[in-house]
Write a protein that holds these residues in place. Structure first.
Motif, PDB file in Angstrom:
ATOM      1  N   UNK A  30     -10.510  31.371  57.236  1.00  0.00           N
ATOM      2  CA  UNK A  30      -9.505  30.490  56.653  1.00  0.00           C
ATOM      3  C   UNK A  30      -9.452  29.159  57.400  1.00  0.00           C
ATOM      4  N   UNK A  31      -9.668  29.213  58.706  1.00  0.00           N
ATOM      5  CA  UNK A  31      -9.482  28.030  59.566  1.00  0.00           C
ATOM      6  C   UNK A  31      -8.121  27.388  59.249  1.00  0.00           C
ATOM      7  N   UNK A  32      -7.075  28.199  59.405  1.00  0.00           N
ATOM      8  CA  UNK A  32      -5.742  27.822  58.924  1.00  0.00           C
ATOM      9  C   UNK A  32      -5.155  26.612  59.630  1.00  0.00           C
ATOM     10  N   UNK A  33      -5.703  26.236  60.787  1.00  0.00           N
ATOM     11  CA  UNK A  33      -5.202  25.067  61.499  1.00  0.00           C
ATOM     12  C   UNK A  33      -5.657  23.754  60.869  1.00  0.00           C
ATOM     13  N   UNK A  34      -6.572  23.823  59.902  1.00  0.00           N
ATOM     14  CA  UNK A  34      -7.039  22.609  59.239  1.00  0.00           C
ATOM     15  C   UNK A  34      -6.138  22.289  58.046  1.00  0.00           C
ATOM     16  N   UNK A  35      -5.741  21.045  57.929  1.00  0.00           N
ATOM     17  CA  UNK A  35      -4.886  20.638  56.830  1.00  0.00           C
ATOM     18  C   UNK A  35      -3.475  20.357  57.304  1.00  0.00           C
ATOM     19  N   UNK A  36      -2.640  19.885  56.411  1.00  0.00           N
ATOM     20  CA  UNK A  36      -1.248  19.590  56.736  1.00  0.00           C
ATOM     21  C   UNK A  36      -0.590  20.856  57.269  1.00  0.00           C
ATOM     22  N   UNK A  42      -9.894  32.640  63.247  1.00  0.00           N
ATOM     23  CA  UNK A  42     -10.263  31.888  62.032  1.00  0.00           C
ATOM     24  C   UNK A  42      -9.960  32.638  60.733  1.00  0.00           C
ATOM     25  N   UNK A  43      -9.755  33.950  60.814  1.00  0.00           N
ATOM     26  CA  UNK A  43      -9.560  34.764  59.617  1.00  0.00           C
ATOM     27  C   UNK A  43      -8.091  34.938  59.232  1.00  0.00           C
TER      28      UNK A  43
END
Length: 605
Positions: free
Chosen positions: A403-409, A450-451
Motif C-alpha cells: 500500500x505504501x500508505x505514507x504516500x499521499x495526503x 508497506x502492506x
C-alpha cells in the motif's frame, strides 16, 4: 553514556535487533526541550530499575532475550505507557537508517506529483524589541490567536502577537526528518500526555502558527446538534448567522476544499474500496488546500505550502497589515490592575520587557490558557475544568499487496456513518513510518509496514478531565465507559472496512496489539476490554476556559471576555462550551474572528 542512552539502546537492541540510538540520540539532545530531557531521564531510570524486583538485575543488565520478554509482559499500565513514549524516539530513529528505509521502500520527499522549484516563504517575525504600547496584545499564534490578529488588522488597530515558539523555515520542513521536527516544534518535544485510565498522548505545537502548523489539516464545521449541546451544557446560544458568516470567511481564506483523487494516496483508496462495498458514507476530507503534491508529512510541517496553515494565511495577512509578530517570546504574566488587564510582562530572546495594551487576548491553548489565567489572579471554578480531548484509537489492515500508505495526503479520507449516533468519525490516516500510532505496527515485523492500511477512530467525548500541571503530565483525564463504547464501535466498523478492502488480517492497536482474522473476532475481543487496555491519543484538547452564560458555568462570556474583567479576552480551543464533535480548528478560527470583531467595535477600530 547516560542512563537515557543506555536504556534506549537496550530497548532498541531488544526490539529491533540493532542499535539505532547511537548518534541519533546525541543529535536529538541538541534540539530537545529541557522538560523532555528530564522526562526521558526519569522514565529511563524507572525502566532500568523495574526488573530488579523480580529478576534482581536492572534492565540494562538483562540479555536481549530477557529484555524482550520483560517488555512484552509490561505493555500495560504505567510501565507500558513509559515504554511506548520511549519507543516514539526509537522507532523514529529507526528510519533514519537508509538500509531500514530502503527495505520497506520508504523515501522521504517523494510526493505523488512533481514539485516545481522550491520557494521559501517570507519571514513574518520581527527582530528587536516591541513597542511600549499597543491597542491589543495577542498571546499565542495558533488557530485562535492568528485569527484574532487577522481580524484586528483590518481595523487600523496596533497589534502585537507574542509566540513562545520559534518561526520555522520551509528549508527545515524540507530537510529535517519528521521525528526531528516533532522534537523541535512540539511542547516538551512531543512527550506530553494526560494521566488517567488510560493515559492519553496529546501533542501540542510550540511553534509559530501553533498546533495548526503541525496538524493533519482536516476541517469540519460543528454539526447543528453540537451547538444544541453547547446551549444545554452552558446556556450559551451562538448566533448562527454570525457564526456562518465567520465560517465562510475562514473557508474562503483557507481555500477549504477536498483534495483530488490523484493526491489521496493508496491508504485512502484502499479505505474507499471497503467503504463502497459496505455502502457507507465516505468522501475525501475538507482541507486548507494549497499547492499540495501528496508529500504525506502534513502533521510535521509541509515544506511545499500544501496545507494552508496560520503562517501562510492569517498571520501573513496580519503582518502585511503591520501587525508585529514576535517569536521566542515568553509571556511570563498578564498584568492586572483591578478588573483591567494593563499589559504583559514578556521575555523576548532573553530580555524582559513590559508592554501595555488597551486589551489583552489570551490564545495559548487548552492546557496553557488556564495556567496563565490563574497566574493573573483570575478566580473561577471552571478554569482548567471540563477538558475534552477527542480520544483516538487506530486499526490497521494487513493487505495482500503493498500500500505504501505514507504516500499521499496524510489524512485524506473520512467515513461518517457513526457521526450522528455515536459522535465518531473514521479517518484514513497514516503518518510517516514509525511515528504516531504507526509506531505500534509491530517494529519487530517492520517489513510488513508497506502492506498496512490504517484508519484512525476519533470520538467526541462526553466525559471530562482537568488541565492541571502535574509532575509528569498535562492534567488528569479518565475515559468513561460511554466513550470507550464509541471507540469500540468505531474500531469494529474499521475492521469491517479493512476486511472488505481485502485485508488478510487486521491489527487492533491496543496497548498489546492483537491480530484478528474476522470482524466477529474483533467484536469479541473489543467487548472483553476495559479502558485501561486501549492505546489512545488526543489531538483536540478544548473547553478548559469555556464560554458560558454566567461565571457559574463558564470562564468567558459570549463576547470572549473573561468574567470579572473589562478587557481580558480568550480566543482558542479552551473557550469551546463543550466538544465540537468533529475536528475543531475551523470552529476555533471562526469563533475567534467573532471575538475579534467585538474587540474592534469596543476599541473603535
Amino acid at each position: 553514556m547516560d542512563i537515557t542512552s543506555k536504556v534506549l539502546t537496550a530497548i532498541s537492541k531488544a526490539e529491533l535487533g540493532e542499535d539505532v540510538v547511537s548518534g541519533n540520540y546525541e543529535n536529538s539532545k541538541k534540539i530537545m526541550d529541557k522538560g523532555a530531557l528530564n522526562f526521558l531521564k526519569l522514565a529511563s531510570t524507572i525502566i532500568d530499575l523495574s526488573p530488579s524486583i523480580t529478576k534482581f538485575k536492572t534492565f540494562t543488565k538483562l540479555s536481549d532475550e530477557e529484555r524482550r520478554e520483560w517488555l512484552d509482559k509490561n505493555r500495560e499500565g504505567l510501565l507500558g505507557d513509559i515504554i511506548f513514549l520511549l519507543g516514539y524516539y526509537i522507532s523514529g530513529w529507526a528510519y533514519t537508517s537508509d538500509r531500514r528505509a530502503d527495505s520497506i521502500g520508504y523515501v522521504r520527499r517523494s510526493p505523488l506529483k512533481p514539485v516545481p522549484k522550491f520557494q521559501p516563504s517570507t519571514k513574518l517575525s520581527k527582530e528587536g524589541a516591541p513597542k511600549d504600547k499597543y491597542d491589543v496584545v495577542v498571546i499565542g499564534s495558533g488557530a485562535g490567536g492568528a485569527a484574532v490578529a487577522y481580524e484586528l488588522s483590518k481595523h487600523n488597530l496596533s497589534v502585537a502577537v507574542f509566540e513562545i515558539g520559534k518561526e520555522p523555515t520551509e528549508e527545515e520542513f524540507l530537510n529535517d526528518l519528521p521525528v526531528d521536527r516533532g522534537t523541535k516544534y512540539f511542547w516538551e518535544s512531543g512527550l506530553t500526555f494526560t494521566n488517567g485510565n488510560p493515559s492519553i498522548t496529546i501533542p501540542i505545537g510550540k511553534v509559530l502558527g501553533g498546533t495548526v502548523t503541525l496538524n493533519s489539516g482536516t476541517l469540519y464545521r460543528i454539526p447543528a446538534f453540537g451547538l444544541t449541546n453547547w446551549s444545554k451544557q452552558t446556556g450559551i446560544n451562538i448566533d448562527s448567522n454570525l457564526l456562518n458568516s465567520a465560517y465562510e470567511e475562514v473557508e474562503k481564506r483557507l481555500n477549504v476544499s477536498r483534495p483530488p483523487e490523484e493526491l489521496l494516496g493508496n491508504n485512502a483508496m484502499t479505505i474507499k474500496q471497503g467503504a463502497e462495498k459496505l455502502g457507507l458514507i465516505h468522501h475525501p476530507t475538507n482541507r486548507p488546500l494549497g499547492t499540495c503534491y501528496g508529500n504525506g508529512e502534513c502533521a510535521f510541517g509541509c515544506p511545499y505550502h500544501g496545507k494552508l496553515d496560520m503562517r501562510l494565511t492569517f498571520l501573513k495577512d496580519a503582518a502585511d497589515r503591520n501587525v508585529e509578530i514576535f517569536t521566542s517570546a515568553n509571556v511570563r504574566k498578564i498584568i492586572m490592575s483591578g478588573d483591567k488587564a494593563t499589559g504583559v510582562s514578556v521575555n523576548i530572546k532573553g530580555k524582559n520587557v513590559t508592554v501595555s495594551a488597551k486589551a489583552v487576548v489570551l490564545s495559548v491553548g487548552a492546557f496553557h490558557t488556564p495556567l496563565m489565567l490563574s497566574a493573573a489572579g483570575i478566580k473561577n471554578k471552571n478554569i482548567g475544568q471540563h477538558l475534552h480531548v477527542h480520544p483516538m484509537a487506530a486499526v490497521a489492515g494487513l493487505m495482500e499487496k503493498k500500500v505504501f500508505a505514507w504516500k499521499g495526503t496524510m489524512q485524506s479520507y473520512a467515513i461518517e456513518d457513526l457521526v450522528n449516533e455515536w459522535h465518531t468519525v473514521l479517518l484514513a490516516t497514516f503518518p510517516p513510518p514509525a511515528l504516531s500510532y504507526t509506531e505500534g505496527l509491530l517494529l519487530r515485523d517492520f517489513k510488513d509496514l508497506p502492506y498496512f492500511a490504517t484508519l484512525g477512530v476519533q470520538t467526541s467525548d462526553d466525559g471530562e478531565g482537568e488541565a492541571k500541571k502535574t509532575l509528569i503530565g498535562l492534567g488528569n483525564y479518565n475515559v468513561g465507559e460511554s466513550d470507550i463504547e464509541k471507540v469500540k464501535k468505531g474500531m469494529e466498523l474499521s475492521a469491517n472496512i479493512l476486511f472488505s478492502s481485502g485485508a488478510k488480517k487486521v491489527l487492533l492497536l491496543f496497548k498489546k496489539p492483537v491480530y484478528v482474522e474476522s470482524v466477529g473476532d474483533a467484536t469479541k475481543i473489543l467487548q472483553s476490554l476495559q479502558p485501561k487496555d486501549f492505546r489512545l491519543a488526543g489531538y483536540h484538547p478544548m473547553s478548559t476556559a469555556r464560554m458560558g452564560s454566567d461565571k457559574d458555568v463558564g470562564v468567558i462570556d459570549v463576547d470572549g471576555r473573561v468574567y470579572g474583567t473589562s478587557n481580558l479576552y480568550v480566543a482558542d480551543a479552551s473557550i469551546m462550551p463543550a466538544s465540537t464533535i468533529l475536528n475543531p480548528q475551523l470552529t476555533i478560527n471562526a469563533m475567534s474572528i467573532m471575538i475579534a470583531r467585538g474587540i474592534s467595535n469596543e476599541l473603535g477600530g
